[in-house]
Motif scaffolding. Structure first.
Motif, PDB file in Angstrom:
ATOM      1  N   GLY A   1      -0.004   2.629   2.857  1.00 49.75           N
ATOM      2  CA  GLY A   1       0.179   2.819   1.428  1.00 49.75           C
ATOM      3  C   GLY A   1       0.297   4.289   1.059  1.00 49.75           C
ATOM      4  O   GLY A   1       1.208   4.688   0.326  1.00 49.75           O
ATOM      5  N   TYR A   2      -0.596   5.095   1.590  1.00 43.62           N
ATOM      6  CA  TYR A   2      -0.544   6.539   1.302  1.00 43.62           C
ATOM      7  C   TYR A   2       0.707   7.176   1.912  1.00 43.62           C
ATOM      8  O   TYR A   2       1.333   8.046   1.311  1.00 43.62           O
TER       9      TYR A   2
ATOM     10  N   ASN B   1       3.682   1.154  -2.956  1.00 49.31           N
ATOM     11  CA  ASN B   1       2.680   1.649  -2.014  1.00 49.31           C
ATOM     12  C   ASN B   1       1.398   2.117  -2.684  1.00 49.31           C
ATOM     13  O   ASN B   1       0.369   2.242  -2.021  1.00 49.31           O
TER      14      ASN B   1
ATOM     15  N   ALA C   1      -6.694  -4.160   7.438  1.00 46.13           N
ATOM     16  CA  ALA C   1      -6.576  -3.618   6.086  1.00 46.13           C
ATOM     17  C   ALA C   1      -6.532  -2.093   6.085  1.00 46.13           C
ATOM     18  O   ALA C   1      -5.881  -1.485   5.226  1.00 46.13           O
TER      19      ALA C   1
ATOM     20  N   ASN D   1      -0.148  -0.979  -2.054  1.00 46.09           N
ATOM     21  CA  ASN D   1      -0.574  -1.091  -0.654  1.00 46.09           C
ATOM     22  C   ASN D   1      -1.806  -0.243  -0.367  1.00 46.09           C
ATOM     23  O   ASN D   1      -2.620  -0.593   0.494  1.00 46.09           O
ATOM     24  N   ALA D   2      -1.956   0.862  -1.090  1.00 46.67           N
ATOM     25  CA  ALA D   2      -3.128   1.723  -0.908  1.00 46.67           C
ATOM     26  C   ALA D   2      -4.371   1.134  -1.559  1.00 46.67           C
ATOM     27  O   ALA D   2      -5.470   1.670  -1.395  1.00 46.67           O
ATOM     28  N   GLY D   3      -4.194   0.051  -2.312  1.00 42.93           N
ATOM     29  CA  GLY D   3      -5.339  -0.670  -2.859  1.00 42.93           C
ATOM     30  C   GLY D   3      -5.704  -0.365  -4.294  1.00 42.93           C
ATOM     31  O   GLY D   3      -6.794  -0.721  -4.741  1.00 42.93           O
TER      32      GLY D   3
ATOM     33  N   ARG E   1      -3.756   0.294   4.341  1.00 42.88           N
ATOM     34  CA  ARG E   1      -4.120   1.310   3.355  1.00 42.88           C
ATOM     35  C   ARG E   1      -3.514   2.664   3.733  1.00 42.88           C
ATOM     36  O   ARG E   1      -2.982   3.376   2.875  1.00 42.88           O
TER      37      ARG E   1
END
Length: 202
Positions: free
Chosen positions: A172-173, A40, A165, A43-45, A169
């Motif tokens: 992800g967090y 993740n 997106a 996933n958070a970039g 994101r």
């Protein structure tokens, strides 16, 4: 003679077997937690999908959780067996989804942004939501892990279905929090057992 035999049988019936095997839950929770945090962060970039994530998913998130699930089966814990074995196989299938399309042109890619991948994540969310109900009789820390994980799966499913997106994101967090909660729960169990008292609230 018969009286002695019957007396021995009565004594045998009163024997209690004590389980001296180790608690496999921290292993399963750590395998899940660390791998979830690392995926993740992606996933958070912060970094792209790479061999580090896939290796963690295959070996620690996958194989280690399956081992923990088998150990829970040995202890007669249906919930632990179902949870750890299922999420271990989740990580193995996720690695397969990433790698199998690269091995042959005959496979279609379940890339992020696709409906099949969103459906896959949604079904894991449904499974996790029902498993969350099973945690309500356990510790609050474990309930937090499963509730956060259910939310994560539904966010990922929504993000992939819509191709948004920003949702991915946020997921992800939220996934970093989920993994951290699992790590906290695992280490809490280890430390409480090591010290013989509750030093980490669960």
């Amino acid at each position: 003679m018969s009286q002695e035999v019957s007396r021995d049988v009565m004594n045998i019936s009163d024997v209690k077997i004590k389980d001296l095997t180790a608690n496999p839950a921290p292993l399963g929770l750590m395998g899940f937690g660390m791998t979830t945090v690392l995926l993740n962060i992606h996933n958070a970039g912060f970094y792209p999908m790479d061999a580090m994530i896939l290796s963690m998913g295959f070996f620690y998130g996958g194989i280690a959780q399956i081992i923990a699930g088998l150990m829970e089966w040995k202890k007669g814990n249906t919930f632990g067996t179902t949870a750890f074995t299922s999420y271990g196989l989740f990580w193995l299938t996720l690695v397969g989804i990433v790698l199998l399309p690269k091995s042959s042109e005959s496979y279609t890619t379940l890339a992020p942004g696709s409906f099949p991948f969103a459906a896959y994540l949604f079904m894991w969310g449904v499974f996790t939501l029902f498993m969350f109900v099973g945690t309500l009789k356990g510790t609050k820390a474990l309930s937090v892990v499963f509730l956060a994980l259910a939310v994560l799966f539904f966010l990922l499913a929504a993000g992939n279905y819509s191709g948004n997106a920003a949702i991915l994101r946020v997921a992800g967090y939220e996934g970093i929090f989920t993994g951290a909660a699992a790590i906290y729960t695992a280490l809490g169990q280890v430390l409480n057992e090591a010290y013989g008292k509750k030093i980490v609230p669960l």
